[in-house]
Design a protein around this motif. Structure first.
Motif, PDB file in Angstrom:
ATOM      1  N   GLY A  97       1.143  -1.434  -0.461  1.00 30.38           N
ATOM      2  CA  GLY A  97       0.101   0.039   0.075  1.00 30.38           C
ATOM      3  C   GLY A  97       1.116   1.610   0.163  1.00 30.38           C
ATOM      4  O   GLY A  97       0.110   2.416  -0.613  1.00 30.38           O
ATOM      5  N   GLN A  99       3.504   3.016  -1.492  1.00 30.76           N
ATOM      6  CA  GLN A  99       4.532   3.328  -3.026  1.00 30.76           C
ATOM      7  C   GLN A  99       4.945   4.261  -2.846  1.00 30.76           C
ATOM      8  O   GLN A  99       6.773   4.155  -1.860  1.00 30.76           O
ATOM      9  N   CYS A 100       4.990   5.653  -2.974  1.00 28.75           N
ATOM     10  CA  CYS A 100       6.075   6.765  -2.821  1.00 28.75           C
ATOM     11  C   CYS A 100       5.919   6.591  -1.435  1.00 28.75           C
ATOM     12  O   CYS A 100       6.650   7.013  -0.375  1.00 28.75           O
ATOM     13  N   GLY A 101       4.185   7.115  -0.884  1.00 27.99           N
ATOM     14  CA  GLY A 101       4.331   6.705   0.893  1.00 27.99           C
ATOM     15  C   GLY A 101       3.647   8.250   1.410  1.00 27.99           C
ATOM     16  O   GLY A 101       3.685   8.690   2.709  1.00 27.99           O
ATOM     17  N   PHE A 102       3.932   8.902   0.382  1.00 26.66           N
ATOM     18  CA  PHE A 102       3.119  10.329   0.767  1.00 26.66           C
ATOM     19  C   PHE A 102       2.023  10.367   1.255  1.00 26.66           C
ATOM     20  O   PHE A 102       1.378  11.325   2.607  1.00 26.66           O
ATOM     21  N   CYS A 103       1.350   9.920   0.375  1.00 26.98           N
ATOM     22  CA  CYS A 103      -0.087   9.865   1.341  1.00 26.98           C
ATOM     23  C   CYS A 103      -0.452   8.533   2.367  1.00 26.98           C
ATOM     24  O   CYS A 103      -1.506   8.383   3.149  1.00 26.98           O
ATOM     25  N   CYS A 137      -4.616   8.837  -3.822  1.00 24.23           N
ATOM     26  CA  CYS A 137      -3.459   8.581  -3.564  1.00 24.23           C
ATOM     27  C   CYS A 137      -3.022   8.017  -5.362  1.00 24.23           C
ATOM     28  O   CYS A 137      -4.066   7.522  -6.201  1.00 24.23           O
ATOM     29  N   ARG A 138      -1.653   8.628  -5.679  1.00 25.43           N
ATOM     30  CA  ARG A 138      -1.694   8.906  -7.100  1.00 25.43           C
ATOM     31  C   ARG A 138      -0.716   7.643  -7.437  1.00 25.43           C
ATOM     32  O   ARG A 138      -0.352   7.420  -9.184  1.00 25.43           O
ATOM     33  N   CYS A 139      -0.252   6.865  -6.474  1.00 27.49           N
ATOM     34  CA  CYS A 139       0.160   5.653  -6.787  1.00 27.49           C
ATOM     35  C   CYS A 139      -0.141   4.312  -7.479  1.00 27.49           C
ATOM     36  O   CYS A 139       0.055   3.376  -7.993  1.00 27.49           O
ATOM     37  N   THR A 140      -1.226   3.448  -5.498  1.00 24.21           N
ATOM     38  CA  THR A 140      -1.519   2.690  -6.258  1.00 24.21           C
ATOM     39  C   THR A 140      -2.676   2.201  -7.311  1.00 24.21           C
ATOM     40  O   THR A 140      -2.544   0.780  -7.541  1.00 24.21           O
ATOM     41  N   ILE A 368       0.927  13.489  -5.288  1.00 28.27           N
ATOM     42  CA  ILE A 368      -0.237  14.167  -3.966  1.00 28.27           C
ATOM     43  C   ILE A 368       1.172  15.050  -3.391  1.00 28.27           C
ATOM     44  O   ILE A 368       1.000  16.170  -3.101  1.00 28.27           O
TER      45      ILE A 368
HETATM   46  S1  FES Z   1       1.606   5.741  -2.460  1.00 30.56           S
HETATM   47 FE1  FES Z   1       2.473   7.878  -3.511  1.00 30.56          FE
HETATM   48  S2  FES Z   1       0.452   8.712  -3.387  1.00 30.56           S
HETATM   49 FE2  FES Z   1      -0.293   6.789  -2.308  1.00 30.56          FE
END
Ligand code: FES
Ligand code: FES
Length: 625
Positions: A97, A99-103, A137-140, A368
């Motif tokens: 869950g 990924q980039c982890g920012f959200c 979330c933009r990644c997942t 995000i």
């Molecule tokens: S994991 Fe990158 S914006 Fe949600």
């Protein structure tokens, strides 16, 4: 100022702050709780979610005057720690869950609030909750996030042992193809990973905060930039303009192909003679606080002479259009493709001909995490720039001459980074913070707000594409003609390379024996073009795939059957070829690392000059082919 005592993560904390300050800023800056991430700062993305007196709130939108004395506040730091993860955090790692982890911290808090109110949510309940509380979330793509909540809920209900979520190394020790947890997973789910804005809070005392003065027109000559009033504003240390930039004040677009009619030195670090697009950087205010920097930025006066604004490729290509970069034609790069026989007779004789015109739009990347970075001079006098760059070595050489810094005296560092989706393949603010640091001699920090994110980062370039296909009655493709125009905005960065994608990917995947086509890169005054996921693939394949569907309809064939009939197979005699063909030479030190296919005997430019002594020859793909 107001004084409040708050119960934050179970501990009484006193805060003194402006009543109009946001709860997010107070939690981050006064209390150091940087799991609270600020993305949009306008209540739309949920990255700042916290629980206040049992209610899930977006803390960027909650002013301190609305926070009651004694309020009980829970952030991700209060849910679990690296040594004592909550099941939601374990599940987030197990399901990929973060990924980039920012959200992620915002989602963890949101999920915690959901499971407090509904311990047995359905997948739909979870999706509706995230929708209601605007967790984005933009990644997942969200599946992993819903999986994470479902598994965490099962553990919390006692229906699944937590141990089931923990990764176990397979007996054969093989990690490839397993759900091996992301190394940064624990830091991301606990909010302990410091992104650029978090690191900015931890910069040394005296670090200057920057604000940009941006253009509010799309094309103009600069008559003057008056900073006198702004300089008198409280807290201002310096207002940096192009006059303070010691180098050539340009970012190079790194022209890829020698047939490009531009020289690549087209983006100013700080505009000097002209404004080329809305949002261009005119000056940087360096002050003791972001608030003071922004207030002073509003006082900078810019006198402009408006020029015609070419907001799309057609306008910029018109006969009476002036050159946006004087000396370089607005159509600055042309890419042809040719394969097999001339297509005109094939189309004349074909049993079925179909054609269409398509437009794919400009698209913002919408990460995000907004753009953010900082710069300082290290003890060796080197300029160190930290940012979201995903092309550190590339960016170093793109900005060093503009700043007037030798490459060996420039250090580029990537901060832990929220997804960029390609826009950070172009430098955004690296040269700006570099120029501000050199001009002031002090550490500087710049965080974009959402407006700046939209107006001073690159976007996916719009493309106008026409495709014609000729086929026989059984659906066998006989020929294709293409024409495509890339509106790349005012700056050439990677525009030629992007335009090449049309030659490579329109009709890709199909064995088409005869192709003719031409594409072009056009300079306009709309937002500059940057890499985006797929890099030219969607713009190229959308038209030809839509046309394949239309061809199937015209032939009365199943669309899949039509594709299967024409799909490129092993042994197909006509592989796709781009003419002029460029084959990369792997040595990146070559002035041009490309080989023109029509000059097979000569090889790449470097080889052409001195083939006998070229020690890179064995690595040049052209000579291996
Ligand atoms: S994991 Fe990158 S914006 Fe949600
Ligand atoms: S909702 Fe608060 S930062 Fe986006």
């Amino acid at each position: 100022m107001i004084k409040l005592t708050l119960m934050v993560n179970g501990v009484a904390k006193q805060v003194i702050c402006e009543q109009d300050e946001s709860l997010a800023n107070v939690l981050r800056e006064n209390l150091g709780l940087t799991s609270v991430k600020i993305g949009c700062a306008t209540g739309q993305c949920g990255s700042c979610s916290v629980i206040v007196d049992g209610k899930l709130v977006r803390s960027c939108s909650m002013k301190m005057k609305r926070v009651k004395e004694g309020a009980v506040i829970l952030t991700t730091e209060g849910i679990g720690t690296p040594d004592n993860l909550h099941p939601i955090q374990v599940s987030w790692i197990a399901n990929g869950g973060a990924q980039c982890g920012f959200c992620t911290p915002g989602f963890i808090v949101s999920s915690y609030a959901l499971l407090q109110s509904n311990p047995s949510p359905t997948r739909e309940d979870i999706r509706n909750w995230f929708q209601k509380y605007r967790n984005a979330c933009r990644c997942t793509g969200y599946k992993q996030l819903v999986d994470s909540v479902m598994d965490a809920a099962a553990v919390m209900r006692g229906e699944m042992p937590l141990d089931d979520l923990l990764f176990k190394i397979p007996e054969d020790g093989r990690i490839w193809g397993t759900k091996y947890p992301r190394p940064t997973g624990v830091a991301k789910v606990t909010g302990t990973l410091d992104y650029g804005a978090d690191l900015g809070i931890k910069m040394p005392t005296g670090t200057l905060k920057c604000a940009l003065v941006q253009a509010e027109v799309s094309h103009a000559k600069i008559i003057s930039i008056d900073t006198s009033e702004a300089e008198k504003m409280p807290g201002v240390e310096k207002i940096v303009t192009h006059k303070d930039v010691k180098g050539k004040n340009r970012i190079t677009g790194l022209i890829t192909f020698p047939t490009n009619k531009g020289d690549g030195w087209d983006r100013p670090i700080l505009c000097d003679e002209k404004v080329f697009q809305y949002g261009d950087a005119l000056a940087i205010v360096c002050a003791d606080s972001e608030k003071n920097a922004k207030a002073a930025a509003a006082k900078v006066k810019v006198e402009l002479e408006r020029l015609p604004e070419y907001m799309n490729a057609q306008a910029a290509m018109s006969d009476d259009a002036i050159e946006i970069h004087p000396g370089t034609p607005n159509i600055y790069y042309t890419q042809k493709v040719a394969k097999g026989d001339e297509t005109a007779p094939i189309f004349d004789d074909a049993e079925v001909v179909i054609e269409g015109d398509y437009f794919t739009t400009r698209q913002p990347h919408m990460p995000i995490e907004p753009d953010v970075g900082f710069a300082y001079l290290d003890d060796d006098g080197k300029l160190c720039i930290h940012s979201k760059s995903i092309g550190l070595h590339l960016h170093l050489y793109m900005i060093a001459p503009g700043l007037g810094v030798e490459p060996e005296n420039l250090v580029m560092v990537q901060n832990p980074t929220g997804g960029t989706f390609g826009y950070k393949f172009s430098p955004t603010m690296e040269a700006l913070v570099g120029a501000a640091c050199l001009a002031t001699g002090k550490p500087v920090f710049l965080a974009y707000d959402w407006y700046q994110q939209q107006t001073y980062t690159g976007k996916r370039s719009p493309q106008f594409t026409s495709v014609r296909m000729a086929a026989d009655k059984e659906g066998k493709l006989l020929g294709m003609e293409t024409d495509w125009t890339v509106d790349h905005g005012p700056y050439s960065e990677f525009g030629d390379l992007l335009t090449l994608r049309g030659a490579q990917f329109i009709g890709a995947g199909y064995d088409i024996a005869n192709i003719r086509g031409e594409g072009r890169t056009v300079c306009t005054n709309h937002a500059w073009g940057a890499a985006f996921r797929g890099y030219g693939g969607p713009e190229a394949e959308f038209p030809s795939e839509v046309l394949m569907d239309e061809l199937a309809e015209k032939l009365g064939m199943d669309p899949l059957e039509l594709r299967y009939k024409n799909v490129y197979r092993e042994g197909s005699t006509t592989p796709p070829v781009v003419i002029p063909r460029f084959t990369p030479c792997r040595d990146v030190r070559h002035p041009s690392s490309q080989v023109r296919g029509s000059q097979k005997e000569n090889g790449c430019q470097f080889h052409r000059r001195d083939q006998a002594r070229c020690r890179h020859r064995p690595r040049c793909l052209w000579f291996r082919s």
